[in-house]
Design a protein around this motif. Structure first.
Motif: not given
Length: 281
Positions: A227, A230, A235-236, A238, A277-281
């Motif tokens: 990502c 990241d 995984g985020t 931030d 934010g979250a990598c999968d969003q």
């Protein structure tokens, strides 16, 4: 200036374009700059080219030049972008003057030519692809068919730069036709000056493909990619990643250099905040 002539549909697509274009037409095109890639050298830092530099004792590709983000070793080209169906001189390769000592840089194909199959959302094996990819530069030529093959190398410019546009052409197989779609060429660059080879990278060629198929083929190349932003692998994207980026501000960094320009700065901060934010969003 008159428009560039279109290729004759009666031409034999098994015959490389370099052997089909009349010399007088070719000279006119080069003089007008319609096909800058055929001349081998054009202005440095050409937008859309694959950037090339020496880093940590080896060759490093980045870019494409002028893009907002580094595409992590996946580059898209379009057959027909110069007015000749099934042909393109793009992407070129561009290293700034002073980048290299005298010598040569070349390429090797890591596999045969692949094509995206929308029905299975996967890449067809080279043995299942009838088409071939011709790569040439003046009198040099390599044919990419169904297996890995050695390419050719070209001299470093006298100023230490390396700005080259090769000729890429999609050729038909035994059937005499070329299927519309996305074609995949995996390669590596090498140098004769003692530098290590580049990391493997990919050029995807769009030949009259459906736009959704283009997007799907590109996405498939990143399924296992990290990502972007990241930095700590949590995984985020931030505060932890922001802290690392600021700590390496203005330095050379492989982890916090998100833009791939060689150092950590404002462009990397912009990328990180845009991915927050979250990598999968």
């Amino acid at each position: 200036m008159q428009a560039s002539p279109s290729p004759n549909p009666e031409h034999d697509w098994n015959e490389p374009m370099a052997e089909r274009i009349n010399n007088s037409i070719l000279c006119a095109l080069l003089s007008a700059g319609a096909i800058g890639g055929l001349s081998g050298q054009v202005m440095a830092q050409h937008a859309g080219d694959i950037g090339l530099r020496a880093a940590d004792g080896g060759l490093e590709v980045y870019g494409p030049i002028g893009a907002d983000e580094d595409t992590d070793g996946v580059y898209l080209a379009t057959f027909g972008d110069t007015g000749f169906e099934g042909y393109t001189p793009n992407p070129g390769f561009d290293a700034l003057p002073g980048s290299f000592a005298p010598g040569r840089i070349g390429f090797n194909a890591l596999s045969g030519l692949m094509r995206w199959d929308p029905a299975t959302t996967s890449w067809l094996a080279p043995s299942d692809v009838e088409e071939r990819l011709s790569i040439s530069f003046i009198t040099l030529q390599t044919m990419i068919e169904d297996e890995a093959v050695e390419g050719f190398d070209l001299a470093i410019q006298p100023d230490g730069g390396w700005h080259r546009h090769m000729n890429f052409e999609l050729l038909s197989g035994a059937s005499g036709t070329r299927m519309n779609g996305i074609y995949r060429f995996d390669l590596v660059l090498y140098a004769t000056q003692g530098l290590e080879d580049s990391e493997p990278f990919t050029i995807l060629f769009d030949y009259n493909a459906d736009p959704q198929d283009v997007d799907d083929a590109i996405d498939s190349m990143y399924e296992n990619a990290p990502c972007l932003g990241d930095i700590d692998g949590s995984g985020t994207v931030d505060g932890g990643d922001l802290t690392t980026l600021l700590a390496e501000w203005g330095q050379l960094s492989e982890t916090a250099d998100l833009s791939g320009d060689g150092f950590v700065g404002g462009e990397d901060l912009t990328i990180l905040l845009g991915r927050w934010g979250a990598c999968d969003q």
